[in-house]
Design a protein around this motif. Structure first.
Motif, mmCIF file in Angstrom:
data_model
loop_
_atom_site.group_PDB
_atom_site.id
_atom_site.type_symbol
_atom_site.label_atom_id
_atom_site.label_comp_id
_atom_site.label_asym_id
_atom_site.label_seq_id
_atom_site.Cartn_x
_atom_site.Cartn_y
_atom_site.Cartn_z
ATOM 1 N N PRO A 152 0.824 -1.208 0.000
ATOM 2 C CA PRO A 152 0.000 0.000 0.000
ATOM 3 C C PRO A 152 0.859 1.258 0.000
ATOM 4 N N ARG A 153 0.342 2.321 -0.578
ATOM 5 C CA ARG A 153 1.092 3.552 -0.751
ATOM 6 C C ARG A 153 1.070 4.419 0.512
ATOM 7 N N GLU A 154 1.276 3.819 1.661
ATOM 8 C CA GLU A 154 1.397 4.586 2.897
ATOM 9 C C GLU A 154 2.819 5.097 3.019
ATOM 10 N N LEU A 155 2.985 6.370 3.280
ATOM 11 C CA LEU A 155 4.308 6.984 3.323
ATOM 12 C C LEU A 155 4.960 6.698 4.671
ATOM 13 N N ASN A 156 6.021 5.908 4.644
ATOM 14 C CA ASN A 156 6.732 5.560 5.871
ATOM 15 C C ASN A 156 7.807 6.596 6.172
ATOM 16 N N LEU A 157 8.037 6.844 7.446
ATOM 17 C CA LEU A 157 9.080 7.773 7.898
ATOM 18 C C LEU A 157 9.011 9.085 7.116
ATOM 19 N N TYR A 158 7.845 9.677 7.070
ATOM 20 C CA TYR A 158 7.613 10.857 6.228
ATOM 21 C C TYR A 158 8.470 12.053 6.647
ATOM 22 N N ASP A 159 8.897 12.110 7.936
ATOM 23 C CA ASP A 159 9.692 13.242 8.407
ATOM 24 C C ASP A 159 11.190 12.957 8.432
ATOM 25 N N HIS A 160 11.597 11.824 7.880
ATOM 26 C CA HIS A 160 13.006 11.445 7.972
ATOM 27 C C HIS A 160 13.920 12.404 7.213
ATOM 28 N N ASP A 161 13.454 12.947 6.103
ATOM 29 C CA ASP A 161 14.290 13.832 5.279
ATOM 30 C C ASP A 161 14.681 15.111 6.011
ATOM 31 N N TYR A 162 14.017 15.427 7.096
ATOM 32 C CA TYR A 162 14.295 16.671 7.808
ATOM 33 C C TYR A 162 15.154 16.461 9.053
ATOM 34 N N LYS A 163 15.584 15.217 9.291
ATOM 35 C CA LYS A 163 16.488 14.964 10.398
ATOM 36 C C LYS A 163 17.857 15.584 10.116
ATOM 37 N N PRO A 164 18.471 16.262 11.083
ATOM 38 C CA PRO A 164 19.809 16.829 10.840
ATOM 39 C C PRO A 164 20.883 15.754 10.719
ATOM 40 N N TYR A 165 20.659 14.610 11.352
ATOM 41 C CA TYR A 165 21.609 13.497 11.265
ATOM 42 C C TYR A 165 20.900 12.209 11.671
ATOM 43 N N TYR A 166 21.483 11.081 11.265
ATOM 44 C CA TYR A 166 20.974 9.770 11.665
ATOM 45 C C TYR A 166 22.097 8.745 11.540
ATOM 46 N N PHE A 167 21.890 7.556 12.140
ATOM 47 C CA PHE A 167 22.931 6.546 12.229
ATOM 48 C C PHE A 167 22.427 5.216 11.663
ATOM 49 N N GLY A 168 23.368 4.291 11.456
ATOM 50 C CA GLY A 168 23.000 2.985 10.930
ATOM 51 C C GLY A 168 24.125 1.974 11.092
ATOM 52 N N ILE A 169 23.847 0.758 10.687
ATOM 53 C CA ILE A 169 24.842 -0.312 10.657
ATOM 54 C C ILE A 169 24.961 -0.813 9.219
ATOM 55 N N THR A 170 26.104 -1.398 8.889
ATOM 56 C CA THR A 170 26.345 -1.854 7.521
ATOM 57 C C THR A 170 26.905 -3.269 7.527
ATOM 58 N N LEU A 171 26.468 -4.040 6.544
ATOM 59 C CA LEU A 171 26.998 -5.379 6.285
ATOM 60 C C LEU A 171 27.323 -5.453 4.802
ATOM 61 N N GLY A 172 28.469 -6.027 4.451
ATOM 62 C CA GLY A 172 28.849 -5.991 3.041
ATOM 63 C C GLY A 172 29.632 -7.204 2.587
ATOM 64 N N LEU A 173 29.630 -7.387 1.262
ATOM 65 C CA LEU A 173 30.474 -8.357 0.578
ATOM 66 C C LEU A 173 31.410 -7.590 -0.342
ATOM 67 N N ASN A 174 32.649 -8.052 -0.459
ATOM 68 C CA ASN A 174 33.600 -7.372 -1.328
ATOM 69 C C ASN A 174 34.307 -8.365 -2.227
ATOM 70 N N SER A 175 34.660 -7.883 -3.397
ATOM 71 C CA SER A 175 35.494 -8.629 -4.337
ATOM 72 C C SER A 175 36.733 -7.775 -4.593
ATOM 73 N N ALA A 176 37.882 -8.220 -4.090
ATOM 74 C CA ALA A 176 39.089 -7.408 -4.113
ATOM 75 C C ALA A 176 40.179 -8.089 -4.932
ATOM 76 N N ARG A 177 41.014 -7.262 -5.549
ATOM 77 C CA ARG A 177 42.142 -7.777 -6.311
ATOM 78 C C ARG A 177 43.233 -6.715 -6.358
ATOM 79 N N PHE A 178 44.429 -7.144 -6.749
ATOM 80 C CA PHE A 178 45.534 -6.219 -6.972
ATOM 81 C C PHE A 178 45.549 -5.781 -8.436
#
Length: 245
Positions: A33-59
């Motif tokens: 459904p088209r309910e707008l989630n976190l509608y006021d989030h764009d006006y936060k001066p800052y926010y935090f989070g966690i990250t998980l990732g996969l990498n493919s590395a080479r020389f």
């Protein structure tokens, strides 16, 4: 799809999996459904989070001018390997379009070099040397975000990162087996990401390309596996999932 995942490099696998994941996720997400989630989030001066990732590395090496004259190593070719990372993120709002993000993380990487030898070593003419790294990375990025379309948004990012390899000193003790890699690296990063807004958090898959600028190789002309290289730089592609609030 199974053929692509089975035969292509880790880099292609990440891109293919990301495309399939985003298509499937967005199709399911668009049916909600088209309910707008976190509608006021764009006006936060800052926010935090966690990250998980996969990498493919080479020389990315440059051969030494004496490589052609080498009588023991015929080919030295780097290959990509998969690793993973985890970290934190802090994002500050600069304007309606721009955000500044600091994303320190810990990454575990393995970058291999395959050598073709003229003379067999332990009855083998092909030898693979593994260079394992534990990187503490400090990326700072600027994000350019699109307008929000319901609970979905696209963004691009560009920035700089600095890496410290915590395992570089351990490798120096085995110099006869591995090339010596310096502990500090830095370089630019660019990427593309997507925000999916839920009721209590933002789910953000992201694909990022990272290139190192300095020469990581501490060349030793007396070592067979080190002397063939003049310059070695880092290359990586990272698929990251950010959980932000």
């Amino acid at each position: 799809m199974l053929y692509l995942l089975r035969t292509k490099s880790p880099l292609i696998r990440i891109i293919t999996c990301l495309a399939v994941f985003l298509f499937s996720f967005h199709s399911a997400f668009a049916q909600e459904p088209r309910e707008l989630n976190l509608y006021d989030h764009d006006y936060k001066p800052y926010y935090f989070g966690i990250t998980l990732g996969l990498n493919s590395a080479r020389f990315h090496p440059q051969m030494h001018s004496q490589f052609i004259q080498n009588d023991s190593v015929l080919v030295a070719e780097p290959t990509s390997r998969m690793g993973f990372s985890l970290g934190l993120s802090a994002t500050a709002r600069l304007s309606n379009r721009f955000q500044l993000r600091f994303n320190p993380n810990l990454s575990f990487m393995e970058r291999d070099i395959v050598y073709q030898l003229k003379f067999p070593e332990d009855n083998l003419t092909e030898v693979t040397k593994k260079v394992e790294s534990v990187l503490v990375s400090f990326p700072v990025q600027v994000k350019l975000q699109s307008d929000r379309i319901g609970n979905f948004r696209v963004y691009m990012l560009a920035g700089l990162k600095a890496d410290i390899d915590l395992s570089s000193n351990a490798r120096a003790k085995r110099a006869e087996e591995l090339i010596k890699i310096k502990s500090f690296d830095y370089g630019p990063e660019v990427g593309l990401g997507f925000n999916f807004f839920f009721q209590s958090f933002i789910f953000s898959p992201e694909l990022k390309f990272s290139n190192g600028i300095p020469n990581l190789h501490s060349r030793d002309a007396n070592l067979k596996y080190s002397s063939v290289f003049d310059k070695v730089q880092s290359r990586s592609i990272i698929f990251t999932i950010h959980i932000e609030g």
